[in-house]
Design a protein around this motif. Structure first.
Motif: not given
Lengths: 305, 96
Positions: B49-59
């Motif tokens: 999460l520090m490297s990118n913004n994420y929606i739950e599914e993509a994470l």
């Protein structure tokens, strides 16, 4: 010059003067002013090996021990603690002037010394390695650190472990140790060369007597030292000695909650706690007898891990 | 009625420091001054999460690929739980 070389007569004169007496207590310089003989006599005895600094030295804390204004002192004499012109505590009975000074000085250190990470911990040293004893009041850390000091360890403090951010070293403040209640007789009875100040009965912590720090420890009050052992002690009567290795994340949280100013120091506080936890061997210790705990701590320090 | 999809990010302005001690990780949040303890898996999710913004599914997709895990409902629930915990601890926030 040491305080004992000044002599009581000169101490009384100097303490009553505008400049007061500047005491070097290791990490700090304390300017003390007082006109109370009963207080100065005890100060002269318990701080006899501490250096006096020139009156123009920068003082970290300015403390006045004196009587409050008013007529009450004709009936029941009292004494007040004043620092930087403020009186943070209610008056104490005059006979308790010295404990008031010691507790007040603790209060000053805990409130203002944020250039260091301050653990609520006793600390002693041997062979250039410090043993830190963090603990809650009543756990026996003062008694254990006093016993270690009387048994060949260098005494750095019974109350504050002051860690210097620049190098992670611990600065000594080898002030007298306030022993409470049963601990007084335990130390007196075990170490016949223990030198104590007067008994102060009926304080908020019961009966208190101060153990004079060993002369050698006071002579080394400018020698900072790196930590080696972190031991959380607990005195428990009639129990077998127990030493349990602690996991490091647990120790980080224990130290963070033990420190007076962990959150206030921000990232620096975290880095200091992390580095100390990484480099030290960390244990929980339950003990009841000096003849078991003192050799165990000696052996533990000697182990090269 | 459709469920709103939230994009998560580490709270802006925070500087997270990680210390790995075997199976446990200590994380210091310089913004809040708080210290947190978590397992290695949760710490990896936080680092992601520090490297990118994420929606739950993509994470979930990225973590499953990283750890060679099955993209199943069990892991989906685990990621949802971790996100909820991080949100409660003030480590992450929704971004709009």
């Amino acid at each position: 010059m040491k305080l004992k070389q000044l002599g009581l007569g000169n101490l009384v004169k100097q303490a009553a003067s505008k400049e007061g007496v500047c005491l070097d207590i290791g990490a700090f310089c304390v300017r003390v002013k007082s006109d109370e003989i009963i207080f100065l006599e005890t100060l002269a005895f318990l701080y006899q090996d501490f250096p006096i600094l020139p009156s123009d030295t920068f003082a970290d804390f300015h403390i006045v021990i004196t009587r409050p204004k008013g007529v009450r002192h004709y009936l029941k004499p009292q004494v007040i603690f004043v620092t930087d012109g403020q009186q943070p505590f209610e008056p104490f009975p005059l006979s308790h002037a010295f404990p008031l000074f010691e507790w007040g000085l603790n209060w000053c250190i805990a409130r203002r010394s944020h250039q260091y990470l301050m653990l609520h911990a006793a600390v002693v040293e041997k062979n250039g390695k410090a043993l830190i004893l963090p603990a809650l009041p009543g756990s026996g850390k003062s008694t254990l650190s006093a016993a270690l000091a009387m048994n060949g360890w260098r005494f750095l403090s019974d109350e504050f472990t002051m860690i210097r951010p620049q190098d992670g070293k611990i600065l000594p403040i080898p002030r007298p140790t306030p022993l409470k209640n049963a601990s007084i007789q335990v130390i007196k009875g075990t170490f016949l060369n223990a030198e104590m100040g007067p008994l102060f009965p009926k304080t908020r912590k019961g009966t208190v007597a101060h153990l004079r720090p060993p002369k050698q420890s006071v002579e080394q009050l400018k020698e900072a030292v790196l930590p080696e052992l972190l031991i959380f002690p607990k005195f428990q009567a009639n129990t077998e000695i127990q030493l349990n290795l602690l996991n490091k994340p647990y120790v980080v949280f224990k130290l963070a909650s033990n420190a007076f100013n962990y959150e206030l120091m921000g990232r620096t506080g975290f880095e200091l706690v992390k580095n100390m936890t990484s480099s030290c061997r960390c244990y929980n210790l339950t003990y009841s007898r000096f003849d078991q705990v003192l050799p165990l701590l000696d052996d533990l320090l000697m182990q090269n891990v | 009625m459709s469920t709103k999809i939230i994009t998560w990010r580490v709270i802006q302005g925070s500087d997270l420091l990680f210390v790995n001690w075997g199976s446990e990780v200590i994380v210091y949040n310089s913004l809040s001054g708080e210290t947190h303890q978590m397992d290695v898996f949760s710490a990896t999710v936080l680092e992601q999460l520090m490297s990118n913004n994420y929606i739950e599914e993509a994470l979930l997709n990225d973590i499953c690929r990283l750890y060679s895990l099955d993209n199943n409902s069990e892991n989906q629930q685990l990621i949802a739980l971790i996100i909820n915990n991080f949100d409660q601890l003030g480590l992450i926030e929704p971004c709009y």
